[in-house]
Every structure is written in structure tokens, then in C-alpha cells.
Scaffold this motif. Structure first.
Motif, mmCIF file in Angstrom:
data_model
loop_
_atom_site.group_PDB
_atom_site.id
_atom_site.type_symbol
_atom_site.label_atom_id
_atom_site.label_comp_id
_atom_site.label_asym_id
_atom_site.label_seq_id
_atom_site.Cartn_x
_atom_site.Cartn_y
_atom_site.Cartn_z
ATOM 1 N N PRO A 98 0.801 -1.234 0.000
ATOM 2 C CA PRO A 98 0.000 0.000 0.000
ATOM 3 C C PRO A 98 0.828 1.276 0.000
ATOM 4 O O PRO A 98 0.274 2.356 -0.170
ATOM 5 C CB PRO A 98 -0.826 -0.110 1.289
ATOM 6 C CG PRO A 98 -0.783 -1.544 1.670
ATOM 7 C CD PRO A 98 0.541 -2.045 1.210
ATOM 8 N N ARG A 291 -3.620 -7.483 -0.245
ATOM 9 C CA ARG A 291 -3.612 -6.060 0.065
ATOM 10 C C ARG A 291 -3.438 -5.267 -1.218
ATOM 11 O O ARG A 291 -2.730 -5.665 -2.113
ATOM 12 C CB ARG A 291 -2.476 -5.725 1.039
ATOM 13 C CG ARG A 291 -2.663 -6.364 2.411
ATOM 14 C CD ARG A 291 -1.485 -6.018 3.286
ATOM 15 N NE ARG A 291 -1.393 -4.587 3.549
ATOM 16 C CZ ARG A 291 -1.992 -4.000 4.564
ATOM 17 N NH1 ARG A 291 -2.732 -4.694 5.384
ATOM 18 N NH2 ARG A 291 -1.857 -2.711 4.753
ATOM 19 N N ALA A 301 -5.362 4.510 -1.518
ATOM 20 C CA ALA A 301 -5.302 3.212 -2.170
ATOM 21 C C ALA A 301 -6.688 2.590 -2.138
ATOM 22 O O ALA A 301 -7.586 3.073 -1.467
ATOM 23 C CB ALA A 301 -4.293 2.297 -1.472
#
Length: 422
Positions: A98, A291, A301
Motif C-alpha cells: 500500500p 492487500r 489506495a
């Protein structure tokens, strides 16, 4: 993309695993292709890690996904590490996903192993084919008191275990505090390992993990103790990421640190990535984990559930490693980290000059930009303009043959003889 379970060392964050099992190549690739299709439709990029010593099925699965989806947003990355080290690296990349662009996630797969001490204690190297060995080491495997230390990170090497030179012969020592991860299929053979390597590394914590299913295939024996020594410092991952310098791919615009680009295969010799660059349209995601990856300069994100994330500085060691270790900063202190801005980014005033001597800034600011009046103001005074010749758009006249006078009889008149003189 192999039967390599997670170590659980990075906490709840973990890379998505594909065991690549099945009767044929299609069955072994089906799960990954379905996963890639979902991520591509969501506009996310995929970074797929697979072991270099078991790469055939993984490469075919990546090629199937790229070909069937007609996209270059899938990067297959080959990593030459042991199963335990590869499992840890995959989870660390999922943890960093991220906070860095997809191209840097692919580059960190080669940078993070440089900050680890990974290998195994081996009773014999007679079946070891993944690391370079010598004939003398193979002969020493038949001696009853000889054992070896084989390292796959930060560099590949095999040496004989000598207790007197253990401290001086370590190829790398991670930054303190150090954690030690171990796994073995036979706990009864760990005495030699326990008496030597931990004494040289001096870890603050040691974890015993379940044996990796592919450990015996990598080390060529069942008499081994696999280990990974890593730094548990709260800034360890930020330091590793800050060691990379990124540039834009001249074809797809992705921020990468190597040539060719892991996604499109283009030249990655574009301008250095700056913090003021606009973010790309599609978001990105670490293919090996659930993720999502943030945009290029760490704006919001996209999470798997569709909710927005706001990545900031890297979390402290309490979040990254599950529990705060001795020597780590306590949580909530607000200590600044190198990840407050992109570590590979530079401001416009710090950008390297171009060949023509001008600054590499993206463009003039609002105070110096020309007003948009809608009229052409003409060239700047004193600046030479290129000369353009006028273009004649008329069609050329056809070329006609010369007329030859005819005799009264209608026959062409012969040409008169020509006279030449010196």
C-alpha cells in the motif's frame, strides 16, 4: 506461486498463495488466472513471485494470464531464495504494497534479500543442487563430524561449519535488534545449530516455525535446519526501500528501478520519479497478496472491499512484527520516518539538470505561466525561428515529348548529321 505457506511473521498481512497443484498445466494455472482476471477488471496491477528453482509452471501460468487477459499489468518475478526466506519476502512485499508503486514492489523483491541472512545448517551437501558447491565439500559430506552452513541471502555460498571462526565468517549481520526464524523437519538434530549460529547472531527473539513443504526439495536432504535472520528495527523496511532509485518507464510510465520494465518490458531510462508527479489512472495491487497497492505518490489506495485507504508513514514495529521488541520505538510517539515522502522522490529544486542546462522541474509555476488569452502571441523576441519553405500544392504539368517535323509524304524527317570538331 508455489507450495510455500506463510510464516505469519508480518502479522495479518500476507501474500496470496497459489500451490500450483493439479494433473496438468491448465489445472495448475487455473486458480492464478482466475485471480488475475478479477484484479485486472478492478484496475489493479499484479506482482507474482515464484521460486527460480521451480519456475516452469509459474511462468506458464503468468503467460496464460497475460495472454488470455491481453494485459501487461502482470509481472512475473523470479526469486532465487529458500522456501522460508521466500515466504518472508512475499509477506514483507504484501505489507509494503500500500505504500509503494507496483514497479517498486517488483524491485524490492531483489532488494529485501540483501538485508537478510538466510540459509540452513546442513549435515550433507551431496544432494544440494540449488547452491554452488565444490568437490571437496561433497567429499567432506561423508565425514561423520563435518557439517555445513549454506547461505542463499544476501549471497549464495556454502562453507564448512567451524565453531572457532563462526563469528568472523558470517557473510552478513543484520541491524540490531535481530530476530531469528528457524524450521526443521527433525527437531532432534538441532544441537549443533543451536550451539553455534544463535551465539554468533545474538538475536533478541527466536521463533520456531513449521517446516516448509518444499524445504527438502531445495536443500536436497532432510537433515537440515533452515533459518532467516532479519532486523526488527522499526525503520528496517523503510531503509531497504529507500536504497532504491526509481525512474519512469518510457513505455508504460510505471515507476521502476530496473531495466527492462517488469510489466511491459520497455526501457526504464525515463526521468527520475518526483513527488509532484501525477498518480497513474489504475491502482495497483501486489499479486501475491490480498492487500492493495497505493498510487504512485502514496495517495489513497483501494482495498479489496472497495473502501479507501490513506497510506502514510510505515507503521512501527508493533504493527509490522506483531509485538514491540526491545530497542524498538514505542507506538504513538509520532517519530518521523523516511516514508513521509517517497524515499526515491526528489523535489523540483533538487532534480538533476538536463543536458541543456535547464532544471528538470515538470513545468513553470502559476506565477510565471503565460496567461491563457486565447490569442497567439507570436514567437519570443530575439529567438531565431526555423525557416519553412513555401509549399506548392499545384499538380505538376505532364512532360510532353518534343515534336518532330514531318516530310510532305507524312514520314518523319531524318535528323541532320552532327559535326564534331576539336
Amino acid at each position: 506461486m508455489a507450495d510455500i505457506p506463510s510464516t505469519g511473521h508480518v502479522g495479518e498481512t500476507g501474500a496470496r498463495r497459489f500451490a500450483m497443484t493439479g494433473d496438468d498445466v491448465g489445472a495448475r494455472s487455473a486458480a492464478f488466472v482466475a485471480f488475475a482476471r478479477e484484479e485486472a477488471r478492478a484496475g489493479r496491477k499484479i506482482v507474482a513471485l515464484y521460486p527460480a528453482w521451480r519456475a516452469t509452471d509459474a511462468r506458464k501460468a503468468v503467460d496464460f494470464a497475460r495472454g488470455s487477459l491481453r494485459t501487461d499489468h502482470i509481472a512475473g518475478i523470479s526469486v532465487d531464495l529458500s522456501p522460508l526466506a521466500l515466504s518472508l519476502i512475499a509477506d514483507q512485499l504484501a505489507f509494503l504494497a500500500p505504500y509503494v508503486p507496483p514497479g517498486m514492489v517488483a524491485a524490492l523483491s531483489a532488494e529485501l534479500p540483501k538485508h537478510l541472512l538466510a540459509g540452513a545448517w546442513l549435515r550433507t551437501v551431496s544432494g544440494l543442487s540449488t547452491l554452488p558447491t565444490s568437490l571437496g565439500q561433497h567429499m567432506g559430506s561423508y565425514a561423520p563430524t563435518v557439517s555445513f552452513l549454506a547461505y542463499c541471502a544476501p549471497s549464495a555460498q556454502v562453507s564448512r561449519l567451524r565453531a572457532s571462526d563462526m563469528i568472523t565468517e558470517l557473510p552478513f549481520r543484520p541491524v540490531q535488534p535481530v530476530q531469528l526464524l528457524c524450521s526443521t523437519p527433525d527437531p532432534s538434530i538441532t544441537r549443533v545449530f543451536d550451539e553455534n549460529l544463535p551465539q554468533a547472531i545474538q538475536p533478541v527473539a527466536t521463533r520456531s516455525l513449521p517446516v516448509q513443504p518444499l524445504g527438502s526439495a531445495y536443500w536436497g536432504t532432510t537433515k537440515y535446519v533452515e533459518f532467516v535472520a532479519l532486523s526488527a528495527h522499526p525503520q528496517a523496511l523503510a531503509y531497504a526501500a529507500g536504497a532504491l532509485s526509481a525512474s519512469e518507464c518510457t513505455w508504460c510510465g510505471e515507476s521502476v528501478a530496473a531495466t527492462p520494465c517488469p510489466f511491459c518490458g520497455g526501457d526504464a531510462s525515463g526521468p527520475p520519479v518526483r513527488a509532484d508527479h501525477p498518480a497513474p489512472a489504475p491502482t495497483a495491487r501486489n499479486a501475491t497478496g490480498p492487500r492493495s497497492v497505493g498510487e504512485r505518490t502514496a495517495p489513497a489506495a483501494v482495498a479489496p472491499n472497495g473502501q479507501g485507504l490513506t497510506p502514510g508513514p510505515l507503521p512501527s514495529s508493533e504493527t509490522a512484527f506483531g509485538a514491540r521488541l526491545p530497542g524498538a520505538a514505542p507506538p504513538g510517539t509520532g517519530a518521523a520516518t523516511p516514508w513521509t515522502s517517497s524515499p526515491w522522490s526528489a523535489s523540483a529544486r533538487d532534480a538533476p539538470p538536463r543536458n541543456d542546462g535547464r532544471s528538470a522541474a515538470p513545468g513553470p509555476d502559476a506565477s510565471t505561466a503565460a496567461p491563457a488569452t486565447g490569442r497567439h502571441t507570436g514567437p519570443a523576441r530575439g529567438r531565431r525561428q526555423p525557416f519553412a519553405a513555401p509549399v506548392d500544392h499545384r499538380a505538376p504539368e505532364p512532360v510532353r515529348p518534343p515534336e518532330v517535323p514531318a516530310d510532305p509524304d507524312g514520314l518523319p524527317r531524318p535528323e541532320s548529321p552532327r559535326t564534331y570538331s576539336r
